[in-house]
Enzyme design. Structure first.
Site, mmCIF file in Angstrom:
data_model
loop_
_atom_site.group_PDB
_atom_site.id
_atom_site.type_symbol
_atom_site.label_atom_id
_atom_site.label_comp_id
_atom_site.label_asym_id
_atom_site.label_seq_id
_atom_site.Cartn_x
_atom_site.Cartn_y
_atom_site.Cartn_z
ATOM 1 N N ASP A 19 -4.755 2.539 -4.704
ATOM 2 C CA ASP A 19 -3.034 2.514 -4.469
ATOM 3 C C ASP A 19 -2.535 1.240 -3.819
ATOM 4 O O ASP A 19 -1.652 1.315 -3.231
ATOM 5 C CB ASP A 19 -3.052 3.485 -3.701
ATOM 6 N N ASP B 230 0.842 -1.171 0.051
ATOM 7 C CA ASP B 230 -0.071 -0.076 0.092
ATOM 8 C C ASP B 230 0.960 1.359 -0.108
ATOM 9 O O ASP B 230 1.855 1.548 0.812
ATOM 10 C CB ASP B 230 -0.810 0.131 1.400
#
Lengths: 412, 486
Positions: free
Chosen positions: B399, B356
């Site tokens: 993301d 992440d």
């Protein structure tokens, strides 16, 4: 026992009627194996390869093939030949094969064996003893490149009965043996045809060019001009009968044709005048070209066991001796080598020595076409000598021209 | 000679046409039977039939008859041997040459229409007999019968061959329609070339416009085996001159022996690849008619390959993320499922990582979505560069990225993790002249030590990621049971 029909394809050797000569040999086989009938088909050397390939492709053809020694790899690669490793293994224990040259033995180190050598041929340097005597030369005087050249120089200045003597009788541009004649000069100059992996041409490299240049320079300076234009028969006449040429590289069949008392071409006074010498050593050693014929069983043969019996019989010492004598090629079996030379131990020893320097063409499966491309170019160079256009630059240019074509073939 | 006797001989010789009509179309066998009839009827010492090999320009002695029997010929006469009477007759400079005296010899042209196919030769050299007029007229008749027979046979074989090849072309068309995958289509094309044409080996190269390279795909040869080609040649740098020999705009011979042909594959005038066919093994020139068929094959192949490539593209687009080029989450889950089955069977381990980007939202808010997209693309590139070839990466969504590492130990994953973190930390973006760095948090879980199935593995890796984030981000955390307790 069930009657079996085998088909075998053979090629002509020298000028003998192959069908009849080989038919005679097969009579001995029939006595031993009355249930196997062998049908022979004779194909010319130039058409044989095409027909064998067609047979491999269509899986229709003979049970047994005679194969040029450089053909075996291609056919094995294409899956046209049966694996005969097992039966050969048993024969090996009986020390069946000739210790004459390492390369034939080398082939047995491969994992699988696809053919057996039947007979072999090498290029031999014959010389006229009478001319050598007049020039004050001995066999040892043509032992290496330098002395060979000097001997040629000496002979070139001779005149016998008012006639000019040519040091070398060469076979001409059209001769299919041209590349066999040039190969030992390339090797003894340190050159090779292909690199060690067989992936790229080395024919154009300095060492190879050195050997070729040496050979072509000899031909230009000392080659018989008559022979250059003429056919093989004329070469033989000039060399053997009229004694106009002092030296000549040729095949073993010459021995049987001219030096064998049983031949119709034999004349004692000529035979006494012919000597056999080792190929001259170059800066990187002494080499002789070695070729020959092998026998293989077709993978698609319906009777592989019987086909094996046939090739096993034909490569046996007794059969090999009879047939090699009939067709004038060398046996590959050491035990019968002396007998082949009518028990002339000295002569047999000389041939053994020559064969020990033997080297074969690279075992790549595209060798056939590579040889054709090279032959065309070598013939061109030969013609340029005849026409007085030959230069070292021309040699380099011609060889360079074919390099990319050969590399392309090797890349396929 | 009495007319009846002559008729009797003539009738015998006419059997030749029956042999041509009713025997299996094997020319060599037919010629043997034909010559046997001539030999027993006309009784010369020697008879031979020679036929032209027009490509090699030689007259081949096909069959010979003599007292020892009917045999195949062992001789070839080259066109350059101009004084040989067989060449003189074979080239049509004389219709026939006959020397009547003792040990007579004769040569008669074998023709089909106006085309000279070969020569019939006879001689009486052994017995020294001469030749009679009636024999000459019979020989002419006999040669004519042979010519007609061979001509008809050639026509029959040619028609048969053409019919076979057209049938083959339509079959190939059908077979191609049934296959959507590029690889399968290439296989059908290559196999068909070898099966239906007198070609020994064929290779297919495709142009990769994106990478500007010529890529070898597959080859197929007489052995009936496909061989995957690993050759890749730059179209910009001509470092392999031999390869550029095959890149022709039109079907063209490569080299000077007629053994290799290169045929471009074109779609709307654009070259998409090359079919390279060769007869290097047999050294037999590729026949003109085979080149014509190769061109037809190439036409079918071009369209078919292009369609398969489009299909591949569509398939690829549905599997990959449009922005980063990485695989999609859906495809990743499918591959992970397969890999877990394999891992269980092989009794090895598999690691799953969820990656992440730290504070990704702030990039979008501060610099705009364009910059945010660039961060995602760059990061995908860094991940791909730093994982092994066997590892599999995908964009998980937003993301987040996921990677699985098959057949690996904890230590192995730690090495990759370290490498990856270092590469990301080193990376920066230049935005309005300002260097901006990026960092990530990573969570790892191992199958089967941490989880027994795919879903559980995701949950555990997610827990580890949460831990990495809660510990201050810019780090990697491995799942442990203590995380569950917390």
């Amino acid at each position: 026992m069930k009657k079996i029909d085998l088909e075998m394809w053979v090629m002509p050797n020298a000028s003998f009627k192959t069908g009849l000569t080989f038919g005679q040999e097969l009579k001995h086989f029939s006595k031993k194996y009355p249930h196997i009938n062998v049908r022979i088909k004779v194909h010319t050397w130039s058409s044989a390869w095409r027909l064998i390939m067609k047979a491999v492709r269509t899986k229709k053809g003979p049970d047994v093939f005679q194969l040029g020694s450089s053909w075996v790899n291609t056919l094995a690669y294409l899956g046209g030949l049966a694996d005969i490793s097992k039966p050969v293994e048993e024969l090996k224990k009986k020390d069946f094969f000739s210790p004459l040259n390492k390369q034939m033995e080398e082939s047995f180190k491969e994992e699988k064996i696809y053919s057996l050598p039947w007979f072999m041929d090498t290029r031999i340097l014959f010389y006229r003893k009478d001319i050598f005597k007049k020039a004050g030369l001995k066999e040892k005087d043509i032992g290496n490149w330098d002395s060979f050249q000097k001997a040629c120089q000496k002979i070139a200045s001779l005149k016998i009965k008012g006639k000019k003597i040519y040091p070398l009788a060469v076979s001409g541009a059209k001769s299919w043996t041209l590349i066999h004649d040039i190969a030992p000069w390339i090797w003894s100059g340190g050159g090779e045809f292909l690199n060690f992996r067989g992936k790229k041409i080395s024919f154009q490299q300095r060492e190879s060019l050195k050997g070729m240049k040496f050979y072509f320079d000899l031909v230009r300076a000392y080659g018989s001009k008559i022979a250059l234009k003429q056919n093989m028969g004329k070469v033989m006449e000039d060399f053997f009968i009229y004694g106009r040429c002092a030296m000549h590289f040729s095949g073993t069949w010459v021995f049987s044709a001219f030096l064998n008392p049983n031949s119709h071409l034999y004349r004692a006074e000529i035979a006494q005048n012919i000597g056999i010498a080792l190929p001259p050593a170059g800066p990187k050693g002494r080499y002789a070209f070695l070729g020959g014929s092998n026998l293989g069983v077709a993978k698609f043969s319906k009777y592989p066991r019987e086909a094996w019996e046939l090739i096993s019989f034909l490569t046996s010492p007794s059969s090999q001796l009879r047939y090699t004598k009939a067709i004038s090629n060398l046996p590959v079996h050491s035990k019968i080598f002396d007998a082949f030379f009518f028990e002339d131990k000295q002569l047999a020893e000389k041939f053994k020595q020559i064969c020990s320097y033997g080297k074969m063409f690279p075992p790549v499966f595209s060798w056939g076409i590579i040889e054709t491309i090279m032959m065309e170019t070598l013939a061109e160079i030969f013609n340029s000598i005849r026409k007085g256009r030959y230069t070292e630059n021309l040699l380099k240019k011609e060889i360079k021209k074919i390099s990319s074509e050969i590399n392309f073939v090797l890349s396929l | 000679m009495a007319k009846e006797s002559l008729n009797k001989y003539s009738e015998k010789l006419r059997k030749v046409s029956k042999i041509f009509r009713y025997t299996e179309p094997d020319l060599e066998e037919i010629l043997k039977q034909v010559l046997a009839i001539g030999f027993s009827t006309l009784r010369f010492d020697w008879m031979e039939i020679l036929l032209w090999d027009s490509e090699r320009k030689v007259l081949e002695v096909k069959v010979v008859a003599e007292k020892d029997g009917i045999m195949e010929g062992e001789e070839e006469i080259f066109i350059s041997e101009k004084t040989d009477p067989r060449i003189i007759v074979g080239l049509g400079r004389e219709k026939c040459i006959v020397r009547k005296k003792k040990g007579a010899e004769g040569f008669f042209s074998i023709k089909s229409g106006n085309k000279i196919l070969g020569v019939l030769g006879i001689n009486n050299r052994l017995s020294g007999r001469n030749i009679k007029e009636w024999q000459i007229s019979l020989l002419k008749e006999y040669a004519e019968e042979i010519g007609v027979g061979i001509g008809n046979l050639e026509l029959l074989l040619k028609e048969q061959m053409q019919a076979d090849k057209f049938k083959a072309l339509s079959k190939i068309g059908m077979a191609l329609v049934g296959q959507l995958k590029l690889e399968n289509r290439i296989k059908i094309i290559l196999r068909s070339v070898i099966k239906h044409l007198s070609i020994e080996r064929v290779k297919l190269y495709l142009v990769n416009e994106e990478k500007k390279v010529l890529q070898g795909t597959m080859s197929f040869d007489l052995r009936g085996k496909f061989h995957v080609l690993k050759e890749v040649y730059s179209l910009k740098k001509k470092t392999h001159p031999e390869v550029f020999m095959v890149m022709k705009k039109e079907a063209q011979e490569v080299g000077s022996f007629g053994l290799v042909f290169s045929i471009p594959l074109k779609v709307e005038k654009k070259i998409v690849g090359f079919l390279v066919a060769d007869n290097i093994f047999s050294r037999e020139r590729i026949k003109k008619e085979d080149i014509e068929y190769l061109k037809l094959f190439a036409q079918q192949a071009s369209v078919s390959i292009e369609n398969a490539r489009l299909f591949n593209d569509v398939e690829r687009l549905s599997l990959t993320d449009g922005l980063t080029g990485l695989y999609t989450n859906r495809y990743f889950r499918k591959r992970l499922g397969d890999e877990i089955v394999r891992t269980t069977r092989l009794k090895t381990k598999l690691a799953l990582a969820i990656i992440d980007i730290d504070y990704f939202k702030s990039y979008n808010d501060s610099y705009g979505h364009m910059v945010g997209d660039r961060v995602l693309v760059d990061l995908a590139g860094i991940i791909m560069k730093n994982i092994r070839q066997v590892d599999f990466a995908a964009r998980y969504g937003g993301d987040e990225f996921v990677v699985f590492f098959p057949s690996t130990s904890l230590e192995g994953v730690q090495i990759v993790t370290f490498r990856l973190l270092r590469a990301i930390r080193k990376h920066y973006f230049l935005i309005s002249g300002k260097k901006i760095g990026v960092s990530v948090s990573m969570g790892f879980a191992i199958y089967p030590s941490n989880a027994r199935n795919k879903e559980a593995l995701f949950r555990k890796a997610d827990k580890a990621l949460y831990r990495a984030k809660s510990q201050g981000r810019n780090q990697a955390c491995f799942y442990s049971e203590t995380l569950d307790k917390k």
